[in-house]
Design a protein around this motif. Structure first.
Motif, PDB file in Angstrom:
ATOM      1  N   VAL A  83       9.292  -9.577 -11.990  1.00  0.00           N
ATOM      2  CA  VAL A  83       9.023  -8.903 -10.717  1.00  0.00           C
ATOM      3  C   VAL A  83       7.710  -9.401 -10.121  1.00  0.00           C
ATOM      4  CG1 VAL A  83       8.451  -6.671  -9.680  1.00  0.00           C
ATOM      5  CG2 VAL A  83      10.391  -6.855 -11.221  1.00  0.00           C
ATOM      6  N   MET A  84       6.690  -9.525 -10.959  1.00  0.00           N
ATOM      7  CA  MET A  84       5.390  -9.979 -10.451  1.00  0.00           C
ATOM      8  C   MET A  84       5.461 -11.416  -9.933  1.00  0.00           C
ATOM      9  SD  MET A  84       3.321  -7.505 -10.479  1.00  0.00           S
ATOM     10  CE  MET A  84       1.816  -8.391 -10.156  1.00  0.00           C
ATOM     11  N   VAL A  85       6.136 -12.287 -10.674  1.00  0.00           N
ATOM     12  CA  VAL A  85       6.243 -13.690 -10.258  1.00  0.00           C
ATOM     13  C   VAL A  85       7.008 -13.783  -8.943  1.00  0.00           C
ATOM     14  CG1 VAL A  85       7.239 -15.929 -10.837  1.00  0.00           C
ATOM     15  CG2 VAL A  85       5.962 -14.659 -12.554  1.00  0.00           C
ATOM     16  N   ILE A  86       8.125 -13.071  -8.845  1.00  0.00           N
ATOM     17  CA  ILE A  86       8.902 -13.084  -7.594  1.00  0.00           C
ATOM     18  C   ILE A  86       8.048 -12.546  -6.451  1.00  0.00           C
ATOM     19  CG2 ILE A  86      10.858 -12.013  -6.392  1.00  0.00           C
ATOM     20  CD1 ILE A  86      12.376 -12.189  -9.099  1.00  0.00           C
ATOM     21  N   SER A  87       7.319 -11.483  -6.719  1.00  0.00           N
ATOM     22  CA  SER A  87       6.449 -10.912  -5.684  1.00  0.00           C
ATOM     23  C   SER A  87       5.370 -11.893  -5.261  1.00  0.00           C
ATOM     24  CB  SER A  87       5.796  -9.626  -6.188  1.00  0.00           C
ATOM     25  OG  SER A  87       6.769  -8.668  -6.476  1.00  0.00           O
ATOM     26  N   MET A  88       4.756 -12.578  -6.238  1.00  0.00           N
ATOM     27  CA  MET A  88       3.694 -13.534  -5.911  1.00  0.00           C
ATOM     28  C   MET A  88       4.244 -14.716  -5.123  1.00  0.00           C
ATOM     29  SD  MET A  88       1.173 -13.470  -9.280  1.00  0.00           S
ATOM     30  CE  MET A  88       2.154 -14.666 -10.099  1.00  0.00           C
ATOM     31  N   VAL A  89       5.416 -15.220  -5.524  1.00  0.00           N
ATOM     32  CA  VAL A  89       6.019 -16.350  -4.815  1.00  0.00           C
ATOM     33  C   VAL A  89       6.383 -15.929  -3.399  1.00  0.00           C
ATOM     34  CG1 VAL A  89       8.033 -17.865  -4.723  1.00  0.00           C
ATOM     35  CG2 VAL A  89       6.828 -17.526  -6.880  1.00  0.00           C
ATOM     36  N   THR A  90       6.989 -14.757  -3.252  1.00  0.00           N
ATOM     37  CA  THR A  90       7.360 -14.257  -1.929  1.00  0.00           C
ATOM     38  C   THR A  90       6.118 -14.104  -1.066  1.00  0.00           C
ATOM     39  OG1 THR A  90       9.225 -13.080  -2.879  1.00  0.00           O
ATOM     40  CG2 THR A  90       8.509 -12.378  -0.697  1.00  0.00           C
ATOM     41  N   PHE A  91       5.072 -13.537  -1.627  1.00  0.00           N
ATOM     42  CA  PHE A  91       3.838 -13.338  -0.893  1.00  0.00           C
ATOM     43  C   PHE A  91       3.228 -14.683  -0.503  1.00  0.00           C
ATOM     44  CE2 PHE A  91       0.344 -10.966   0.593  1.00  0.00           C
ATOM     45  CZ  PHE A  91      -0.805 -11.671   0.279  1.00  0.00           C
ATOM     46  N   LEU A 125       4.732 -17.518   0.012  1.00  0.00           N
ATOM     47  CA  LEU A 125       5.539 -18.288   0.945  1.00  0.00           C
ATOM     48  C   LEU A 125       5.614 -17.675   2.339  1.00  0.00           C
ATOM     49  CD1 LEU A 125       8.518 -19.260  -1.384  1.00  0.00           C
ATOM     50  CD2 LEU A 125       6.573 -20.668  -0.704  1.00  0.00           C
ATOM     51  N   THR A 126       5.198 -16.467   2.484  1.00  0.00           N
ATOM     52  CA  THR A 126       5.305 -15.808   3.778  1.00  0.00           C
ATOM     53  C   THR A 126       3.974 -15.884   4.528  1.00  0.00           C
ATOM     54  OG1 THR A 126       5.941 -13.793   4.910  1.00  0.00           O
ATOM     55  CG2 THR A 126       4.749 -13.515   2.846  1.00  0.00           C
ATOM     56  N   THR A 127       4.072 -15.904   5.826  1.00  0.00           N
ATOM     57  CA  THR A 127       2.861 -15.880   6.642  1.00  0.00           C
ATOM     58  C   THR A 127       2.659 -14.494   7.231  1.00  0.00           C
ATOM     59  OG1 THR A 127       4.123 -16.643   8.552  1.00  0.00           O
ATOM     60  CG2 THR A 127       2.966 -18.319   7.234  1.00  0.00           C
ATOM     61  N   GLU A 128       3.573 -13.599   6.904  1.00  0.00           N
ATOM     62  CA  GLU A 128       3.441 -12.230   7.387  1.00  0.00           C
ATOM     63  C   GLU A 128       2.356 -11.490   6.624  1.00  0.00           C
ATOM     64  OE1 GLU A 128       7.020  -9.864   7.430  1.00  0.00           O
ATOM     65  OE2 GLU A 128       8.204 -11.699   7.443  1.00  0.00           O
ATOM     66  N   THR A 129       1.833 -10.508   7.294  1.00  0.00           N
ATOM     67  CA  THR A 129       0.915  -9.604   6.613  1.00  0.00           C
ATOM     68  C   THR A 129       1.757  -8.463   6.066  1.00  0.00           C
ATOM     69  OG1 THR A 129      -0.824 -10.161   8.167  1.00  0.00           O
ATOM     70  CG2 THR A 129      -1.080  -8.109   6.917  1.00  0.00           C
ATOM     71  N   ILE A 130       1.520  -8.151   4.802  1.00  0.00           N
ATOM     72  CA  ILE A 130       2.244  -7.020   4.229  1.00  0.00           C
ATOM     73  C   ILE A 130       1.254  -5.917   3.937  1.00  0.00           C
ATOM     74  CG2 ILE A 130       4.078  -8.435   3.214  1.00  0.00           C
ATOM     75  CD1 ILE A 130       2.693  -8.043   0.494  1.00  0.00           C
ATOM     76  N   GLU A 131       1.753  -4.727   3.938  1.00  0.00           N
ATOM     77  CA  GLU A 131       0.896  -3.585   3.671  1.00  0.00           C
ATOM     78  C   GLU A 131       1.263  -3.004   2.318  1.00  0.00           C
ATOM     79  OE1 GLU A 131       0.300   0.838   5.424  1.00  0.00           O
ATOM     80  OE2 GLU A 131       0.447  -0.792   6.891  1.00  0.00           O
ATOM     81  N   VAL A 132       0.261  -2.905   1.468  1.00  0.00           N
ATOM     82  CA  VAL A 132       0.453  -2.275   0.166  1.00  0.00           C
ATOM     83  C   VAL A 132      -0.447  -1.053   0.108  1.00  0.00           C
ATOM     84  CG1 VAL A 132       1.043  -4.425  -0.995  1.00  0.00           C
ATOM     85  CG2 VAL A 132      -1.317  -3.658  -0.993  1.00  0.00           C
ATOM     86  N   ASN A 133      -0.070  -0.135  -0.707  1.00  0.00           N
ATOM     87  CA  ASN A 133      -0.853   1.084  -0.847  1.00  0.00           C
ATOM     88  C   ASN A 133      -1.400   1.189  -2.260  1.00  0.00           C
ATOM     89  OD1 ASN A 133      -0.231   2.184   1.799  1.00  0.00           O
ATOM     90  ND2 ASN A 133       1.840   2.414   1.004  1.00  0.00           N
ATOM     91  N   ILE A 192      -3.328   0.925  -9.289  1.00  0.00           N
ATOM     92  CA  ILE A 192      -1.871   0.898  -9.235  1.00  0.00           C
ATOM     93  C   ILE A 192      -1.500   0.698  -7.767  1.00  0.00           C
ATOM     94  CG2 ILE A 192       0.233   2.227  -9.629  1.00  0.00           C
ATOM     95  CD1 ILE A 192      -1.355   3.809 -11.772  1.00  0.00           C
ATOM     96  N   ILE A 193      -0.569  -0.215  -7.525  1.00  0.00           N
ATOM     97  CA  ILE A 193      -0.190  -0.557  -6.149  1.00  0.00           C
ATOM     98  C   ILE A 193       1.263  -0.173  -5.910  1.00  0.00           C
ATOM     99  CG2 ILE A 193       0.183  -2.483  -4.552  1.00  0.00           C
ATOM    100  CD1 ILE A 193      -2.200  -3.877  -5.930  1.00  0.00           C
ATOM    101  N   SER A 194       1.517   0.349  -4.713  1.00  0.00           N
ATOM    102  CA  SER A 194       2.876   0.669  -4.305  1.00  0.00           C
ATOM    103  C   SER A 194       3.231  -0.216  -3.115  1.00  0.00           C
ATOM    104  CB  SER A 194       2.974   2.150  -3.907  1.00  0.00           C
ATOM    105  OG  SER A 194       4.277   2.428  -3.444  1.00  0.00           O
ATOM    106  N   TYR A 195       4.386  -0.856  -3.201  1.00  0.00           N
ATOM    107  CA  TYR A 195       4.856  -1.706  -2.117  1.00  0.00           C
ATOM    108  C   TYR A 195       6.379  -1.675  -2.112  1.00  0.00           C
ATOM    109  CZ  TYR A 195       6.234  -5.852   0.485  1.00  0.00           C
ATOM    110  OH  TYR A 195       6.842  -6.703   1.371  1.00  0.00           O
ATOM    111  N   ASN A 196       6.930  -1.385  -0.952  1.00  0.00           N
ATOM    112  CA  ASN A 196       8.383  -1.448  -0.762  1.00  0.00           C
ATOM    113  C   ASN A 196       9.124  -0.614  -1.823  1.00  0.00           C
ATOM    114  OD1 ASN A 196      10.571  -2.273   0.700  1.00  0.00           O
ATOM    115  ND2 ASN A 196      10.824  -4.197  -0.422  1.00  0.00           N
ATOM    116  N   ASP A 197       8.645   0.605  -2.018  1.00  0.00           N
ATOM    117  CA  ASP A 197       9.235   1.552  -2.984  1.00  0.00           C
ATOM    118  C   ASP A 197       9.184   1.068  -4.426  1.00  0.00           C
ATOM    119  OD1 ASP A 197       9.828   3.496  -1.064  1.00  0.00           O
ATOM    120  OD2 ASP A 197      11.752   2.546  -0.598  1.00  0.00           O
TER     121      ASP A 197
END
Length: 193
Positions: free
Chosen positions: A13-21, A23-31, A56-61
């Protein structure tokens, strides 16, 4: 095994999240959230979240904790490869085998059995040591030292008999030398002591 699956799932999950992050130029919001995580990991029982050094971070449920925090909780070391972009969790302090040969394992097994089973060991007793596949107790290979108290000459040459009728089996983790002793019961099953 459950720890390994949890760790592996978390890493994926972390690797997929890091790769997705990455590769994207969007800003994402994490809590950053103030969650309390309860459970039991090794000697920690109760509020596991009290042992985390990073938020602890929450993102996209989904809830995320630091790989380093997770590794610390399960007594692993974190290795990062910049070249392959891989995170590896390794057993802390276990880079090299402590016990490196069947002969050493055999001597350890003999010492243990002679200490605890001296009343049963005689001139017909027979020892056999082997490096075996992973068990339910260890994810890595282990040494097994088998002892037959009254082995015939025929028994000593029959590996199946040795493995299936050993009176005592000493299982030794080659990485740290930890030991499990199993005794053959009247019904033929081995029982951990």
């Amino acid at each position: 095994m459950k720890k390994f699956i949890i760790v592996l799932s978390f890493i994926v999950v972390m690797v997929i999240s890091m790769v997705t992050f990455a590769l994207t130029t969007e800003t994402i919001e994490v809590n950053i959230v103030d969650y309390t995580i309860f459970g039991q990991i090794d000697s920690i029982k109760g509020r596991i979240s009290d042992y985390l050094q990073n938020p602890i971070i929450s993102y996209n449920d989904n809830t995320y904790i630091s790989v380093r925090d997770l590794a610390k909780l399960i007594s692993k070391n974190v290795e990062w490869s910049e070249e392959s972009k891989e995170i590896t969790l390794k057993q802390a302090g276990k880079d090299e085998q402590l016990i490196k040969s069947s002969e050493t394992a055999l001597e350890i097994g003999k010492a243990i059995t002679e200490e605890y089973y001296s009343d049963y060991i005689n001139e017909n007793s027979f020892y056999y040591a082997a490096y075996s596949q992973p068990t339910a107790d260890w994810a890595d290979c282990v040494y097994e030292v088998h002892l037959l108290f009254n082995a015939s000459e025929e028994d000593k040459n029959d590996l199946i008999t040795i493995l299936n009728t050993s009176d005592v089996v000493i299982i030794i983790d080659p990485m740290d030398g930890s030991v499990i002793i199993e005794e053959r019961q009247e019904n033929g099953d081995l029982k951990k002591l």
